[in-house]
Design a protein around this motif. Sequence first.
Motif, PDB file in Angstrom:
ATOM      1  N   HIS A 128     -17.323 -82.558 158.511  1.00  0.00           N
ATOM      2  CA  HIS A 128     -17.519 -81.225 159.079  1.00  0.00           C
ATOM      3  C   HIS A 128     -18.997 -80.829 159.026  1.00  0.00           C
ATOM      4  N   ASN A 129     -19.637 -81.104 157.894  1.00  0.00           N
ATOM      5  CA  ASN A 129     -21.055 -80.754 157.753  1.00  0.00           C
ATOM      6  C   ASN A 129     -21.903 -81.450 158.812  1.00  0.00           C
ATOM      7  N   GLY A 130     -21.635 -82.728 159.043  1.00  0.00           N
ATOM      8  CA  GLY A 130     -22.378 -83.462 160.063  1.00  0.00           C
ATOM      9  C   GLY A 130     -22.138 -82.895 161.454  1.00  0.00           C
ATOM     10  N   ALA A 131     -20.882 -82.581 161.754  1.00  0.00           N
ATOM     11  CA  ALA A 131     -20.548 -82.002 163.052  1.00  0.00           C
ATOM     12  C   ALA A 131     -21.213 -80.643 163.227  1.00  0.00           C
ATOM     13  N   TYR A 132     -21.210 -79.826 162.172  1.00  0.00           N
ATOM     14  CA  TYR A 132     -21.805 -78.489 162.240  1.00  0.00           C
ATOM     15  C   TYR A 132     -23.315 -78.585 162.467  1.00  0.00           C
ATOM     16  N   GLU A 133     -23.964 -79.484 161.746  1.00  0.00           N
ATOM     17  CA  GLU A 133     -25.413 -79.654 161.915  1.00  0.00           C
ATOM     18  C   GLU A 133     -25.752 -80.063 163.344  1.00  0.00           C
ATOM     19  N   LYS A 134     -24.991 -80.994 163.907  1.00  0.00           N
ATOM     20  CA  LYS A 134     -25.233 -81.420 165.289  1.00  0.00           C
ATOM     21  C   LYS A 134     -24.947 -80.277 166.256  1.00  0.00           C
ATOM     22  N   LEU A 135     -23.896 -79.528 165.997  1.00  0.00           N
ATOM     23  CA  LEU A 135     -23.557 -78.384 166.839  1.00  0.00           C
ATOM     24  C   LEU A 135     -24.663 -77.346 166.784  1.00  0.00           C
ATOM     25  N   PHE A 136     -25.141 -77.045 165.601  1.00  0.00           N
ATOM     26  CA  PHE A 136     -26.214 -76.065 165.418  1.00  0.00           C
ATOM     27  C   PHE A 136     -27.484 -76.501 166.135  1.00  0.00           C
ATOM     28  N   ALA A 137     -27.737 -77.810 166.155  1.00  0.00           N
ATOM     29  CA  ALA A 137     -28.931 -78.351 166.816  1.00  0.00           C
ATOM     30  C   ALA A 137     -28.719 -78.555 168.317  1.00  0.00           C
ATOM     31  N   GLY A 138     -27.525 -78.232 168.812  1.00  0.00           N
ATOM     32  CA  GLY A 138     -27.242 -78.413 170.229  1.00  0.00           C
ATOM     33  C   GLY A 138     -26.997 -79.867 170.603  1.00  0.00           C
ATOM     34  N   GLU A 139     -26.550 -80.657 169.638  1.00  0.00           N
ATOM     35  CA  GLU A 139     -26.366 -82.100 169.863  1.00  0.00           C
ATOM     36  C   GLU A 139     -24.904 -82.513 169.682  1.00  0.00           C
ATOM     37  N   CYS A 140     -23.976 -81.676 170.112  1.00  0.00           N
ATOM     38  CA  CYS A 140     -22.564 -82.002 169.904  1.00  0.00           C
ATOM     39  C   CYS A 140     -22.123 -83.206 170.731  1.00  0.00           C
ATOM     40  N   GLU A 141     -22.875 -83.570 171.766  1.00  0.00           N
ATOM     41  CA  GLU A 141     -22.536 -84.782 172.511  1.00  0.00           C
ATOM     42  C   GLU A 141     -22.741 -86.035 171.653  1.00  0.00           C
ATOM     43  N   ASP A 142     -23.418 -85.890 170.512  1.00  0.00           N
ATOM     44  CA  ASP A 142     -23.639 -87.000 169.579  1.00  0.00           C
ATOM     45  C   ASP A 142     -22.601 -87.050 168.458  1.00  0.00           C
ATOM     46  N   TRP A 143     -21.561 -86.203 168.530  1.00  0.00           N
ATOM     47  CA  TRP A 143     -20.525 -86.229 167.518  1.00  0.00           C
ATOM     48  C   TRP A 143     -19.871 -87.601 167.471  1.00  0.00           C
ATOM     49  N   THR A 144     -19.555 -88.046 166.288  1.00  0.00           N
ATOM     50  CA  THR A 144     -18.764 -89.262 166.131  1.00  0.00           C
ATOM     51  C   THR A 144     -17.304 -88.902 166.471  1.00  0.00           C
ATOM     52  N   PRO A 145     -16.451 -89.895 166.701  1.00  0.00           N
ATOM     53  CA  PRO A 145     -15.033 -89.570 166.927  1.00  0.00           C
ATOM     54  C   PRO A 145     -14.419 -88.784 165.759  1.00  0.00           C
ATOM     55  N   ASP A 146     -14.797 -89.119 164.527  1.00  0.00           N
ATOM     56  CA  ASP A 146     -14.277 -88.370 163.371  1.00  0.00           C
ATOM     57  C   ASP A 146     -14.765 -86.921 163.380  1.00  0.00           C
ATOM     58  N   GLU A 147     -16.024 -86.704 163.728  1.00  0.00           N
ATOM     59  CA  GLU A 147     -16.561 -85.344 163.787  1.00  0.00           C
ATOM     60  C   GLU A 147     -15.863 -84.541 164.885  1.00  0.00           C
ATOM     61  N   ARG A 148     -15.688 -85.139 166.038  1.00  0.00           N
ATOM     62  CA  ARG A 148     -15.013 -84.469 167.152  1.00  0.00           C
ATOM     63  C   ARG A 148     -13.586 -84.072 166.746  1.00  0.00           C
ATOM     64  N   CYS A 149     -12.893 -84.971 166.089  1.00  0.00           N
ATOM     65  CA  CYS A 149     -11.532 -84.712 165.632  1.00  0.00           C
ATOM     66  C   CYS A 149     -11.522 -83.588 164.590  1.00  0.00           C
ATOM     67  N   ALA A 150     -12.458 -83.604 163.661  1.00  0.00           N
ATOM     68  CA  ALA A 150     -12.536 -82.581 162.615  1.00  0.00           C
ATOM     69  C   ALA A 150     -12.790 -81.202 163.213  1.00  0.00           C
ATOM     70  N   VAL A 151     -13.662 -81.131 164.223  1.00  0.00           N
ATOM     71  CA  VAL A 151     -13.954 -79.847 164.869  1.00  0.00           C
ATOM     72  C   VAL A 151     -12.714 -79.330 165.586  1.00  0.00           C
ATOM     73  N   ARG A 152     -12.038 -80.199 166.327  1.00  0.00           N
ATOM     74  CA  ARG A 152     -10.828 -79.777 167.038  1.00  0.00           C
ATOM     75  C   ARG A 152      -9.748 -79.304 166.057  1.00  0.00           C
ATOM     76  N   GLU A 153      -9.604 -80.010 164.939  1.00  0.00           N
ATOM     77  CA  GLU A 153      -8.619 -79.628 163.930  1.00  0.00           C
ATOM     78  C   GLU A 153      -8.947 -78.253 163.342  1.00  0.00           C
ATOM     79  N   LEU A 154     -10.202 -78.030 163.002  1.00  0.00           N
ATOM     80  CA  LEU A 154     -10.609 -76.755 162.428  1.00  0.00           C
ATOM     81  C   LEU A 154     -10.420 -75.614 163.430  1.00  0.00           C
ATOM     82  N   LEU A 155     -10.832 -75.815 164.667  1.00  0.00           N
ATOM     83  CA  LEU A 155     -10.707 -74.757 165.672  1.00  0.00           C
ATOM     84  C   LEU A 155      -9.253 -74.473 166.019  1.00  0.00           C
ATOM     85  N   THR A 156      -8.426 -75.495 166.065  1.00  0.00           N
ATOM     86  CA  THR A 156      -7.002 -75.294 166.329  1.00  0.00           C
ATOM     87  C   THR A 156      -6.365 -74.467 165.216  1.00  0.00           C
TER      88      THR A 156
END
Length: 166
Positions: A128-156
């Motif tokens: 989650h921390n890695g995904a959040y940092e990339k999101l904050f930096a505007g780099e969510c297209e660089d999310w790993t599959p695990d980060e993408r899954c973690a973000v979707r799980e949290l938002l759901t």
Amino acid sequence: MESGRADGAGGRLYAYRVRGAGRSGVVLWLGGRGDEADRVLALGEAGRRRVPVFVTGRQARMFAGRRGWRLAASEVGTLELVRVERWLADPVRRRVPAGVVLETWNFFEDLARGLGEGRRLPRQGAVHNGAYEKLFAGECEDWTPDERCAVRELLTAGVELWESAS
């Protein structure tokens, strides 16, 4: 109670409109003071906490005013939750609405904190921390599959919390 403060704690009080596909409304949001965390205002009632949700910003101001609280700003901020819900419904074909996802993530943490329902969101760790940092930096297209899954799980989980928050 100080002007602009509620519940004897927190910093300034704001009205915040949440526009979702299934549920929309205006909530009161408390900005944390010092080391205090931000949270959505929730009131204890019948052994549980609930978030007062209003149709208009005026209703939220009147509710606060009746309790001797004053909003720190006259305008009502808006979270376009519906954009996040659309992305969650089809994350493969839709582009991540990065700014709104970041705002939504923060809102859901504040909502869970206000309700005392942190357990309803996934426990956040390194992914989650890695995904959040990339999101904050505007780099969510660089999310790993695990980060993408973690973000979707949290938002759901956050959407489910929002839908049940009153």
